[in-house]
Design a protein around this motif. Structure first.
Motif, PDB file in Angstrom:
ATOM      1  N   ILE A  96       0.742  -1.314   0.115  1.00 36.02           N
ATOM      2  CA  ILE A  96      -0.023   0.165  -0.030  1.00 36.02           C
ATOM      3  C   ILE A  96       0.960   1.361  -0.020  1.00 36.02           C
ATOM      4  O   ILE A  96       0.798   2.040  -0.787  1.00 36.02           O
ATOM      5  CB  ILE A  96      -0.907   0.127   1.219  1.00 36.02           C
ATOM      6  CG1 ILE A  96      -2.131  -0.810   0.958  1.00 36.02           C
ATOM      7  CG2 ILE A  96      -1.556   1.324   1.450  1.00 36.02           C
ATOM      8  CD1 ILE A  96      -2.910  -1.415   2.006  1.00 36.02           C
ATOM      9  N   ALA A  97       1.911   1.227   0.786  1.00 37.83           N
ATOM     10  CA  ALA A  97       2.706   2.471   0.607  1.00 37.83           C
ATOM     11  C   ALA A  97       3.524   2.703  -0.589  1.00 37.83           C
ATOM     12  O   ALA A  97       3.545   3.830  -1.102  1.00 37.83           O
ATOM     13  CB  ALA A  97       4.024   2.190   1.934  1.00 37.83           C
ATOM     14  N   ILE A 105       0.995   4.019  -3.077  1.00 36.51           N
ATOM     15  CA  ILE A 105       0.475   5.626  -2.866  1.00 36.51           C
ATOM     16  C   ILE A 105       1.782   6.424  -3.358  1.00 36.51           C
ATOM     17  O   ILE A 105       1.724   7.381  -4.194  1.00 36.51           O
ATOM     18  CB  ILE A 105       0.245   5.702  -1.447  1.00 36.51           C
ATOM     19  CG1 ILE A 105      -0.977   5.101  -0.874  1.00 36.51           C
ATOM     20  CG2 ILE A 105       0.479   7.346  -0.960  1.00 36.51           C
ATOM     21  CD1 ILE A 105      -1.192   5.268   0.537  1.00 36.51           C
ATOM     22  N   ILE A 106       2.959   5.878  -3.096  1.00 31.08           N
ATOM     23  CA  ILE A 106       4.387   6.621  -3.684  1.00 31.08           C
ATOM     24  C   ILE A 106       4.155   6.567  -5.248  1.00 31.08           C
ATOM     25  O   ILE A 106       4.159   7.582  -5.778  1.00 31.08           O
ATOM     26  CB  ILE A 106       5.334   6.130  -2.937  1.00 31.08           C
ATOM     27  CG1 ILE A 106       5.505   5.996  -1.693  1.00 31.08           C
ATOM     28  CG2 ILE A 106       6.839   6.793  -3.496  1.00 31.08           C
ATOM     29  CD1 ILE A 106       5.709   7.260  -0.841  1.00 31.08           C
ATOM     30  N   SER A 131       1.532   8.596  -6.836  1.00 31.11           N
ATOM     31  CA  SER A 131       1.705  10.134  -6.836  1.00 31.11           C
ATOM     32  C   SER A 131       2.647  10.480  -7.894  1.00 31.11           C
ATOM     33  O   SER A 131       2.508  11.559  -8.502  1.00 31.11           O
ATOM     34  CB  SER A 131       2.131  10.437  -5.456  1.00 31.11           C
ATOM     35  OG  SER A 131       1.053   9.958  -4.507  1.00 31.11           O
ATOM     36  N   ILE A 189      -3.002   6.077  -7.878  1.00 33.37           N
ATOM     37  CA  ILE A 189      -2.876   4.791  -7.000  1.00 33.37           C
ATOM     38  C   ILE A 189      -3.736   3.611  -7.676  1.00 33.37           C
ATOM     39  O   ILE A 189      -3.173   2.556  -7.636  1.00 33.37           O
ATOM     40  CB  ILE A 189      -3.407   5.169  -5.522  1.00 33.37           C
ATOM     41  CG1 ILE A 189      -2.615   6.066  -4.909  1.00 33.37           C
ATOM     42  CG2 ILE A 189      -3.622   3.878  -5.012  1.00 33.37           C
ATOM     43  CD1 ILE A 189      -3.055   6.766  -3.842  1.00 33.37           C
TER      44      ILE A 189
END
Lengths: 281, 281, 281, 281
Positions: free
Chosen positions: A171-172, A175-176, A179, A198
C-alpha cells in the motif's frame, strides 16, 4: 389456584421446549433424516434464488420474464424470512445466533429485497446468499473437505501478520508510485488525480493491467517498467509466506505420533515401527 | 458331424485369435519393430492432420488451398476411422477400450469431421487429436517423463481437495464482487448483467485484465483495487498447496533405501530402522 | 573568576543537556506517556497531511476547497519542519540522524512543499510522508510485527544475490526480445523504438499486458506467445527462491531449544547434541 | 640444413606459441592486471554499443545524430570483429571456441551490422551483445554470484523434465481452447483463425490479457472464465516444481559435511559439533 396455574405454565413451557427442540433439530442439525432433507431443500432453494437474481439482471431475459422472476425473488425472500424467524424462535440464545457468522449472513441474505422497495437495484445484493451454501459441507458430511479447509485457514491465520506487513509495504508503494506518476504523466494522459494514480499503480503492480490508464511519456513508461518488475518480483513474498506455512501445517499433520520407547517424533502416517529405535508404534 | 464342426469352429476361433493378437501387437504395443513403426506413423499423421485443420482455418490459405486441405482432412479422418475400427476389432474387450480415456479421445478425434456435414465449422474441433499424441511418451520410451508426469499428477491428486475448497471460495467471491460491481457501475459502464459482472471479476481476480470491461466510477475503482490486491494475495494459496505437495512427493522419491528384511521402501533420510518391521537399515 | 565561569558553563551545558534529554525522550522514544502521545499525534498528522495532498489532486475537490487544502498543506509542512528542527537539536549526533533512513525520509517529507514554490506540482511528492508512518510499529508496540517483518527482510536479504542474478537474466531477455519485436513489427504497429520495444517486453513478460502496444503480425504474435509462456514459467524462479528462504527462516525460528552448557540456540528438531559445544541436549 | 630448418621452425612455432599464449592470457583470462583491464574495456564497449543501437532506433534522436551513431556502430562492430579474429587466432582449438556458447554469441554480436548492408533493419539485432556482458561475472570476480547462478541452473536443470511435461500439457490445452473459441466466436470477433485463437488462449492462460482479442459472446466469455481460472490455478505447478528443486538444492548446499565419528550428515553451516554424537566436526 396459584398452584394450578404454575403447573399449567410449566406444562406450557415444557411443551414449548419440546416443540422448540424438534424444530431446532429439524433446522439446525443434519443428523436426522428430516434435518438432512431440510438442509438439502434449503441449499437447492438458495441456489435457485441466486440464479433467479442473476437471470433478472440480464436485460433481454428481464424484458420477457421480468414479472415471473420478480415474483420468484419475493417467494424465496419470504421463504428465507420465515426460516430466519423460525431459527430465532427455536434457538436457545437468539442474540448469540443473530450475531454469529451464519446469523449475519442469513439476515443479509433477505434484507436487500426489502431494501429494494426504497432503493431500486439493491435486490441484486441478495447474491450474498451464496455464502449460505457453505452449509453444504455439513449436509454432505464432507468432513475431509472441512479438514482441508481448516488446514488452509490455519496456514493463512499463522501467516496473517507477515501478510499484513507485506500489504502495508504494498500500500505504501502504490501510494508513492501513484503520486509520482500523477506528477509525471499529468491529467492529459488519464492520471487525473492521485487516487486515480494509485488505482493505476494497483492495476499495474498486481499485474492485472487493464490498459484503461497507461503511461504515455518516456519517463512514465520507464517508471512503469520498474513498478512492473517490482510487482513481478514481490508476488514471490506472499507466495513464499503461505507456502512455508502450508508446508509446515502439512508436515505437522503427519508428525504427531511419538515413539513410547525413545520418544522420537516425525514418524510417517504409514509407519508401524519407530524409525530410530525400531520399537513398535 | 457335430464334432467336426466344433473343431472347425475352434480352428477358426484360434485363427481369429492369432490374427487378432498380431493386430493387437501392431496397433496397441510399441515393443516390436512393426508396432513401433505403426505408432510413429500414427503420431506423424496426427500432427499433420492437426496442422491441416489449423491451416484450413486461416482465410487467406483456405481461399487458395481450400479444396486440397478439405481432401486431406477427409483422408486423415477416414484413416483414423479405419484405425479406430481395427482397435475395436482386435482388442479383447471392446467396451472397456471404447470407454477408456484413450478410447474416448480416439472417437472424439474422428467425430467432428462427420458432424461438420450437418453443422459446418465443427470440423475444427478435430484438434482434440492433439491428445492422441500423448502416445508419443510410450513410443519414445520416455519412461523418465512418465515418472515425472506421474509425480506431478500424484501431487495434484493429493492436493485436489484443498484446490476444490479454494476454487469454491474463489467462485463465491467472484459472484459476490461481480454482483456488487453490477450494482455500482451499472449497464452504462459495460456491466450489463450480473453474469457479465462475474466475468469481469474473474478477469480481474485472475490478474488477466483484458480491459474490455473496467470500472469507471470512483467507488467501482476502489472496489476493483480491493479485488485486485485480494486476487494478487490469494494466488499464493494454490501455489502453496501444490508446492507443499510436490516438495513432499519429491522428498518421498529420494529415499531409495530398501529394508533388507521386509523390502519396504520410502524410508526417510534420517531413518535408522525400518518403519514397518523395525529392522535396522 | 575563571572558575566561576567554568561552573556557569558546565551548569548551562548541564541544563542544556537536561533540556535536550527531555526533548529527546519526548520526540524519539515511545516509552513514556508523553512520548507515546507525541508519536500518536505525529502519525495522525502524517495521515491527515497525506489525505490533504490526495484530495488536493482531485480537480473537483480542488476547485471548491483548494484554498483551504493549500493552507492545511502548509500548516502540516511547517509543523513537520519545526519537528525536524527539534529532532536535529535534541539528538546527540545530528549528522548521524540526518543521514539515517528515517532522517532522510523526514527531510524528503517536507522538501516538496517548499520546492513547489519554484516547480509547481512537486508538492504531491510529499506523499513520501507515508513512510514516516512506519513509526507506528514502535508506537503500538507491535513487536510481533517487527519480528515478522525482520523474518521477511532476512529471507529477502539472504536471497538478494539469487534475485539479482534472476533480474539480470530478465533484463537481458527483455532487451533482446524488445529489439527483435522492434525489427519484426516496426513503427507502424506501435513499436516506435527499441526502448518502446523493451517497455512492451516488460509489460508482456511480467504478465501485466496493458494492450496499449501489442503485436499485429503473425510472426510478432508467435514470438509474443513464446515470451508470454517464458514469462509465465520464469515467475516460478523468484517465487521458488523466496519460498525456499522463508521456509529456511521459519524452520530456524522453530528450534527454540537452548543448550544448557553454552546457551546456544538454533538447534534442529532432530538434534541430540549441541552443534556448538557437543553437550547433550 | 634440414636440422637447421627444423630448429628454425621449432623456434618459430615456439615464438608463435609464446605470442599466442600472451594474447590468450590478455583476452581470455582476467587474472593478470592487463587481462582484467582488457575485459573491463570490452564490457564498457559492449554497454556503449548496445546504448548506441538503442538510441539509433529512436526516430527523434536518429534524425539529429543518425550519422554519428551509424559511425559509432561500425566502429564498435569493427572493434569486435578484430577481437573475434584475435580470439580465433590465439586459442588452442579455434573450432571448439567457435562452437562454444560464448563463441557463438561473439559471432552473432557482429554479424547483424554486416547483414544490415543487405537487409536494412537487422543491425538492431546486435543487442544480442548484451549476453557478452555475462563475462562481467568473471571480471568482477563475482564467484558468489556464479555460485548462486549455478544453484539456480541446477534447480532448473533438475526440474526440466517436469517443466517439459507441464509445457506439453499447456500447449495441448491452448490448441484445444484456441480452436473451440475460434468455432464459438468466429472471425467477426477477432478470432480470425485457429492460430489466432491459440494466440488468444496463450495471452489469456498466462494471465497477460492484452485485450486486443477478447470474447464477445456469452458462451465465449463463459469458456474464457474457465480458461482463466485454470490458468490461474496451473501457474502453481511450475512454481511448485521450481520451489521444490530450489529448496532441495539449498538444503544440499548446506549439508555436505559428514561427522567422522558417526558419519551423520545434515549439519548446519555454523555447526562445530555433530548434532547426533557430539564429536567435533
Amino acid at each position: 389456584m396459584k398452584h394450578f396455574l404454575d403447573v399449567e405454565k410449566a406444562k406450557k413451557k415444557h411443551a414449548h421446549r419440546k416443540w422448540q427442540a424438534a424444530l431446532h433439530e429439524l433446522i439446525f442439525e443434519a443428523e436426522t433424516r428430516a434435518g438432512w432433507a431440510f438442509d438439502l431443500i434449503l441449499i437447492i432453494s438458495i441456489g435457485l434464488s441466486v440464479i433467479t437474481v442473476m437471470l433478472d439482471s440480464v436485460a433481454s431475459i428481464r424484458d420477457v420474464y421480468g414479472g415471473f422472476l420478480y415474483g420468484l425473488e419475493w417467494f424465496f425472500t419470504i421463504l428465507f424470512t420465515i426460516e430466519y424467524g423460525l431459527r430465532l424462535l427455536c434457538v436457545g440464545r437468539p442474540v448469540l445466533y443473530a450475531t454469529s457468522f451464519f446469523g449475519i449472513i442469513d439476515l443479509l441474505a433477505i434484507l436487500p429485497t426489502y431494501l429494494a422497495l426504497f432503493f431500486p437495484g439493491t435486490q441484486y445484493l441478495t447474491v450474498i446468499r451464496i455464502f449460505r451454501v457453505l452449509r453444504i459441507f455439513r449436509v454432505l458430511k464432507l468432513v475431509t473437505y472441512l479438514g482441508e479447509a481448516r488446514l488452509l485457514l490455519t496456514a493463512l491465520h499463522a501467516s496473517r501478520r507477515k501478510i499484513e506487513v507485506f500489504l502495508y509495504a504494498v500500500i505504501a508503494k502504490v501510494i508513492i508510485f501513484g503520486s509520482i506518476m500523477y506528477v509525471i504523466e499529468g491529467e492529459a494522459h488519464g492520471f487525473t488525480s492521485i487516487p486515480r494514480g494509485i488505482y493505476w499503480a494497483i492495476v499495474t503492480m498486481t499485474t492485472v493491467g487493464y490498459g484503461d490508464i497507461s503511461p504515455q511519456t518516456d519517463l512514465g513508461q520507464a517508471l512503469a517498467s520498474f513498478v512492473m518488475i517490482m510487482g513481478y518480483a514481490i508476488i514471490a513474498v506472499p507466495t513464499g509466506i503461505v507456502t512455508a506455512e502450508i508446508t509446515l501445517a502439512s508436515r505437522e499433520k503427519i508428525t504427531t505420533r511419538v515413539c513410547h520407547q525413545c520418544s522420537a517424533e516425525g514418524h510417517d502416517l504409514d509407519a508401524k515401527c519407530c524409525k530410530f529405535c525400531g520399537a513398535e508404534l
